[in-house]
Design a protein around this motif. Sequence first.
Motif, PDB file in Angstrom:
ATOM      1  N   ARG A   1      37.236  31.942  39.046  1.00  0.00           N
ATOM      2  CA  ARG A   1      38.495  32.750  38.673  1.00  0.00           C
ATOM      3  C   ARG A   1      38.024  34.168  38.075  1.00  0.00           C
ATOM      4  O   ARG A   1      37.010  34.101  37.261  1.00  0.00           O
ATOM      5  N   LEU A   2      39.043  34.946  37.869  1.00  0.00           N
ATOM      6  CA  LEU A   2      38.950  36.017  37.070  1.00  0.00           C
ATOM      7  C   LEU A   2      39.555  35.511  35.817  1.00  0.00           C
ATOM      8  O   LEU A   2      40.687  34.847  36.101  1.00  0.00           O
TER       9      LEU A   2
ATOM     10  N   LYS B   1      26.970  28.375  49.915  1.00  0.00           N
ATOM     11  CA  LYS B   1      27.295  29.193  51.209  1.00  0.00           C
ATOM     12  C   LYS B   1      29.046  29.629  51.059  1.00  0.00           C
ATOM     13  O   LYS B   1      29.465  30.634  50.999  1.00  0.00           O
ATOM     14  N   VAL B   2      29.754  28.498  50.485  1.00  0.00           N
ATOM     15  CA  VAL B   2      31.065  28.749  50.086  1.00  0.00           C
ATOM     16  C   VAL B   2      31.325  29.719  48.988  1.00  0.00           C
ATOM     17  O   VAL B   2      32.161  30.950  49.110  1.00  0.00           O
ATOM     18  N   LYS B   3      30.633  29.599  47.851  1.00  0.00           N
ATOM     19  CA  LYS B   3      30.636  30.517  46.781  1.00  0.00           C
ATOM     20  C   LYS B   3      30.029  31.960  47.192  1.00  0.00           C
ATOM     21  O   LYS B   3      31.000  32.934  46.958  1.00  0.00           O
ATOM     22  N   SER B   4      29.015  32.119  48.258  1.00  0.00           N
ATOM     23  CA  SER B   4      28.708  33.364  48.422  1.00  0.00           C
ATOM     24  C   SER B   4      29.563  34.112  49.397  1.00  0.00           C
ATOM     25  O   SER B   4      29.882  35.296  49.422  1.00  0.00           O
ATOM     26  N   ASP B   5      30.261  33.276  50.204  1.00  0.00           N
ATOM     27  CA  ASP B   5      31.162  33.927  51.233  1.00  0.00           C
ATOM     28  C   ASP B   5      32.400  34.393  50.276  1.00  0.00           C
ATOM     29  O   ASP B   5      33.029  35.451  50.686  1.00  0.00           O
ATOM     30  N   PHE B   6      32.673  33.387  49.392  1.00  0.00           N
ATOM     31  CA  PHE B   6      33.944  34.052  48.719  1.00  0.00           C
ATOM     32  C   PHE B   6      33.503  35.377  47.768  1.00  0.00           C
ATOM     33  O   PHE B   6      34.424  36.210  47.947  1.00  0.00           O
ATOM     34  N   ILE B   7      32.308  35.203  47.190  1.00  0.00           N
ATOM     35  CA  ILE B   7      32.203  36.590  46.421  1.00  0.00           C
ATOM     36  C   ILE B   7      31.889  37.787  47.313  1.00  0.00           C
ATOM     37  O   ILE B   7      32.664  38.852  46.940  1.00  0.00           O
ATOM     38  N   ASP B   8      31.234  37.469  48.489  1.00  0.00           N
ATOM     39  CA  ASP B   8      31.269  38.678  49.501  1.00  0.00           C
ATOM     40  C   ASP B   8      32.405  39.050  49.866  1.00  0.00           C
ATOM     41  O   ASP B   8      32.910  40.243  50.054  1.00  0.00           O
ATOM     42  N   GLN B   9      33.449  38.311  50.358  1.00  0.00           N
ATOM     43  CA  GLN B   9      34.868  38.849  50.891  1.00  0.00           C
ATOM     44  C   GLN B   9      35.489  39.290  49.731  1.00  0.00           C
ATOM     45  O   GLN B   9      36.307  40.364  49.981  1.00  0.00           O
ATOM     46  N   ALA B  10      35.609  38.736  48.410  1.00  0.00           N
ATOM     47  CA  ALA B  10      36.376  39.261  47.373  1.00  0.00           C
ATOM     48  C   ALA B  10      35.640  40.635  46.838  1.00  0.00           C
ATOM     49  O   ALA B  10      36.477  41.515  46.689  1.00  0.00           O
ATOM     50  N   ARG B  11      34.316  40.836  46.995  1.00  0.00           N
ATOM     51  CA  ARG B  11      33.857  41.942  46.531  1.00  0.00           C
ATOM     52  C   ARG B  11      34.087  43.221  47.837  1.00  0.00           C
ATOM     53  O   ARG B  11      34.637  44.405  47.122  1.00  0.00           O
ATOM     54  N   ALA B  12      34.329  42.772  49.083  1.00  0.00           N
ATOM     55  CA  ALA B  12      34.647  43.679  50.033  1.00  0.00           C
ATOM     56  C   ALA B  12      35.973  44.190  49.916  1.00  0.00           C
ATOM     57  O   ALA B  12      36.393  45.313  50.177  1.00  0.00           O
TER      58      ALA B  12
ATOM     59  N   GLY C   1      37.448  44.418  46.985  1.00  0.00           N
ATOM     60  CA  GLY C   1      37.789  45.388  45.749  1.00  0.00           C
ATOM     61  C   GLY C   1      37.928  44.679  44.569  1.00  0.00           C
ATOM     62  O   GLY C   1      38.209  45.150  43.515  1.00  0.00           O
ATOM     63  N   PHE C   2      37.671  43.334  44.336  1.00  0.00           N
ATOM     64  CA  PHE C   2      37.659  42.424  43.309  1.00  0.00           C
ATOM     65  C   PHE C   2      36.543  42.682  42.444  1.00  0.00           C
ATOM     66  O   PHE C   2      35.343  43.092  42.874  1.00  0.00           O
ATOM     67  N   GLU C   3      36.568  42.443  41.225  1.00  0.00           N
ATOM     68  CA  GLU C   3      35.505  42.589  40.051  1.00  0.00           C
ATOM     69  C   GLU C   3      34.676  41.284  40.162  1.00  0.00           C
ATOM     70  O   GLU C   3      34.978  40.412  39.071  1.00  0.00           O
ATOM     71  N   THR C   4      33.896  41.095  41.056  1.00  0.00           N
ATOM     72  CA  THR C   4      33.154  39.683  41.333  1.00  0.00           C
ATOM     73  C   THR C   4      32.095  39.490  40.042  1.00  0.00           C
ATOM     74  O   THR C   4      32.000  38.423  39.976  1.00  0.00           O
ATOM     75  N   GLY C   5      31.704  40.483  39.482  1.00  0.00           N
ATOM     76  CA  GLY C   5      30.941  40.363  38.308  1.00  0.00           C
ATOM     77  C   GLY C   5      31.426  39.850  37.326  1.00  0.00           C
ATOM     78  O   GLY C   5      30.968  39.343  36.425  1.00  0.00           O
ATOM     79  N   GLN C   6      32.806  39.677  37.247  1.00  0.00           N
ATOM     80  CA  GLN C   6      33.652  39.077  36.229  1.00  0.00           C
ATOM     81  C   GLN C   6      33.932  37.983  36.169  1.00  0.00           C
ATOM     82  O   GLN C   6      34.779  37.218  35.513  1.00  0.00           O
ATOM     83  N   LEU C   7      33.678  37.064  37.488  1.00  0.00           N
ATOM     84  CA  LEU C   7      34.057  35.821  37.793  1.00  0.00           C
ATOM     85  C   LEU C   7      33.476  34.765  36.770  1.00  0.00           C
ATOM     86  O   LEU C   7      32.462  35.052  36.243  1.00  0.00           O
ATOM     87  N   ILE C   8      34.416  33.978  36.450  1.00  0.00           N
ATOM     88  CA  ILE C   8      33.847  32.535  35.726  1.00  0.00           C
ATOM     89  C   ILE C   8      34.073  31.430  36.515  1.00  0.00           C
ATOM     90  O   ILE C   8      35.121  31.102  37.340  1.00  0.00           O
ATOM     91  N   PHE C   9      32.735  30.955  36.536  1.00  0.00           N
ATOM     92  CA  PHE C   9      32.831  29.491  37.517  1.00  0.00           C
ATOM     93  C   PHE C   9      33.046  28.379  36.385  1.00  0.00           C
ATOM     94  O   PHE C   9      32.470  28.096  35.360  1.00  0.00           O
ATOM     95  N   VAL C  10      34.222  27.428  36.829  1.00  0.00           N
ATOM     96  CA  VAL C  10      34.731  26.588  35.887  1.00  0.00           C
ATOM     97  C   VAL C  10      33.929  25.437  35.915  1.00  0.00           C
ATOM     98  O   VAL C  10      33.376  24.812  36.831  1.00  0.00           O
ATOM     99  N   ASP C  11      33.738  25.017  34.517  1.00  0.00           N
ATOM    100  CA  ASP C  11      32.933  23.596  34.532  1.00  0.00           C
ATOM    101  C   ASP C  11      34.046  22.410  34.972  1.00  0.00           C
ATOM    102  O   ASP C  11      35.145  22.306  34.547  1.00  0.00           O
TER     103      ASP C  11
END
Length: 175
Positions: free
Chosen positions: A43-44, A146-157, A159-169
């Motif tokens: 999440r952001l 793969k699901v994580k990278s697809d999510f990040i790639d699609q979100a980045r494309a 315009g989301f700030e994917t560098g700010q994502l928090i991966f939840v424990d």
Amino acid sequence: MRTLKILSLAALLAGCTGIPEGITPVKPFEVNRYVGKWYEIARLDHRFERGLSHITAEYSSNPDGTIRVINSGYSAAAGERKQAEGKAKFVRGDDEGYLKVSFFGPFYGSYIIFGLDQKDYEYAFISGNDRDYLWLLARTPTVSDKVKSDFIDQARALGFETGQLIFVDQTSPLQ
């Protein structure tokens, strides 16, 4: 002046249920396949989830066509699980992943499913009314790289700030 205030409030409330430019809700969408328990994978950051781990969202159908939403997460600082209950409604039709969710009376926010495992409903990419809100949900506490990278790639494309994502424990034992 009163009319202007009412119109301004209506515009403000409507703005919280819009769709960010370039984001398209999934279609077809089947609510009966979507209901159930989901784990928050990423999440952001937002104040309402800050400091929480082991976050889940549970959706169930209400007789009136709305969806019951129960979000919960573990707060290590408080040593307890925190929970919020809300409801969701379809904005344009129940065959589209575009809903509005409320946890506070008449105030709604967008819940836009812009990515979904259409075959098995195992993961979903969610946006809010703007690019400050972004989630990756899954039926299991972990997902493949793969699901994580697809999510990040699609979100980045988009315009989301994917560098700010928090991966939840979701995996360590609760304290």
